[in-house]
Scaffold this active site. Structure first.
Site, PDB file in Angstrom:
ATOM      1  N   SER A  56       0.839  -1.193   0.000  1.00 45.37           N
ATOM      2  CA  SER A  56       0.000   0.000   0.000  1.00 45.37           C
ATOM      3  C   SER A  56       0.875   1.244   0.000  1.00 45.37           C
ATOM      4  O   SER A  56       1.867   1.302   0.731  1.00 45.37           O
ATOM      5  CB  SER A  56      -0.907   0.039   1.233  1.00 45.37           C
ATOM      6  OG  SER A  56      -1.599   1.277   1.291  1.00 45.37           O
ATOM      7  N   VAL A  61       7.510   1.924   4.051  1.00 41.89           N
ATOM      8  CA  VAL A  61       8.399   1.160   3.173  1.00 41.89           C
ATOM      9  C   VAL A  61       7.917   1.253   1.725  1.00 41.89           C
ATOM     10  O   VAL A  61       8.708   1.464   0.808  1.00 41.89           O
ATOM     11  CB  VAL A  61       8.515  -0.312   3.636  1.00 41.89           C
ATOM     12  CG1 VAL A  61       9.333  -1.138   2.653  1.00 41.89           C
ATOM     13  CG2 VAL A  61       9.132  -0.389   5.026  1.00 41.89           C
ATOM     14  N   CYS A  62       6.618   1.132   1.516  1.00 40.33           N
ATOM     15  CA  CYS A  62       6.072   1.226   0.152  1.00 40.33           C
ATOM     16  C   CYS A  62       6.315   2.609  -0.437  1.00 40.33           C
ATOM     17  O   CYS A  62       6.657   2.735  -1.607  1.00 40.33           O
ATOM     18  CB  CYS A  62       4.577   0.913   0.155  1.00 40.33           C
ATOM     19  SG  CYS A  62       4.185  -0.806   0.511  1.00 40.33           S
ATOM     20  N   GLU A  63       6.116   3.627   0.374  1.00 38.58           N
ATOM     21  CA  GLU A  63       6.341   4.990  -0.092  1.00 38.58           C
ATOM     22  C   GLU A  63       7.774   5.140  -0.608  1.00 38.58           C
ATOM     23  O   GLU A  63       8.008   5.649  -1.707  1.00 38.58           O
ATOM     24  CB  GLU A  63       6.082   5.970   1.047  1.00 38.58           C
ATOM     25  CG  GLU A  63       6.326   7.409   0.678  1.00 38.58           C
ATOM     26  CD  GLU A  63       6.090   8.343   1.854  1.00 38.58           C
ATOM     27  OE1 GLU A  63       6.933   9.225   2.064  1.00 38.58           O
ATOM     28  OE2 GLU A  63       5.071   8.184   2.554  1.00 38.58           O
ATOM     29  N   GLY A  66       8.376   3.093  -3.889  1.00 37.04           N
ATOM     30  CA  GLY A  66       7.823   3.774  -5.058  1.00 37.04           C
ATOM     31  C   GLY A  66       8.686   4.935  -5.508  1.00 37.04           C
ATOM     32  O   GLY A  66       8.931   5.123  -6.703  1.00 37.04           O
TER      33      GLY A  66
END
Length: 169
Positions: A56, A61-63, A66
């Site tokens: 998400s 971590v995803c931020e 990306g």
């Protein structure tokens, strides 16, 4: 369908769908762009593909994942960089605007989980995608697959970038 295990915050979870293997033909999938348009493997024909799979955009971590792959995408010539999550397309639009994601294509797999099932990244218990990376060459042959074993860990950026840069040159 295979039943592989990963952990999410230390809790065991199952991945559903067929496991991709290096050298296999990449399966098609259909996900939605942030503009609600269908997008799939066929839309990247003739290009190498770096697919960044995230749980998400609303996690730290995803931020970072990306942002990292978006920044690296600016240096690639014959490669399409895709970020795919189960987030709604509207959340992806907000994320791209807030984080200056302007090179990577962001896709939502929320509607059918087509990517998650076809590529073996769907977490059965959460209906979210496991973090990882897939690299597919211009002939749609899988060159690299990484499923992180603990979903809160970062993928191996260096390994993925080494492989995509060798294809892209």
């Amino acid at each position: 369908m295979s039943n592989r295990k990963i952990t999410v915050n230390g809790n065991p979870m199952s991945l559903v769908g067929e496991e991709l293997t290096v050298g296999s033909k990449a399966p098609d999938f259909t996900a939605l762009t942030k503009d609600l348009k269908p997008f799939g493997l066929k839309d990247m024909e003739g290009k190498h593909k770096l697919i960044s799979i995230m749980t998400s955009v609303d996690t730290g971590v995803c931020e970072l994942q990306g942002i990292r792959f978006n920044d690296e995408a600016k240096k690639l010539k014959n490669t399409v960089t895709v970020t795919i999550t189960m987030d709604l397309p509207f959340a992806l639009g907000r994320y791209c605007a807030n984080k200056d994601i302007d090179t990577a294509i962001t896709l939502s797999d929320h509607k059918d989980a087509s990517f998650g099932v076809n590529y073996g990244f769907l977490i059965k218990e959460l209906r979210l995608l496991n973090r990882g990376t897939v690299i597919i060459d211009k002939d749609n042959v899988v060159q690299y697959v990484e499923h992180v074993e603990e979903n809160s860990n970062h993928p191996d950026y260096d390994k993925a970038l080494e492989i995509i840069k060798s294809l892209d040159s």
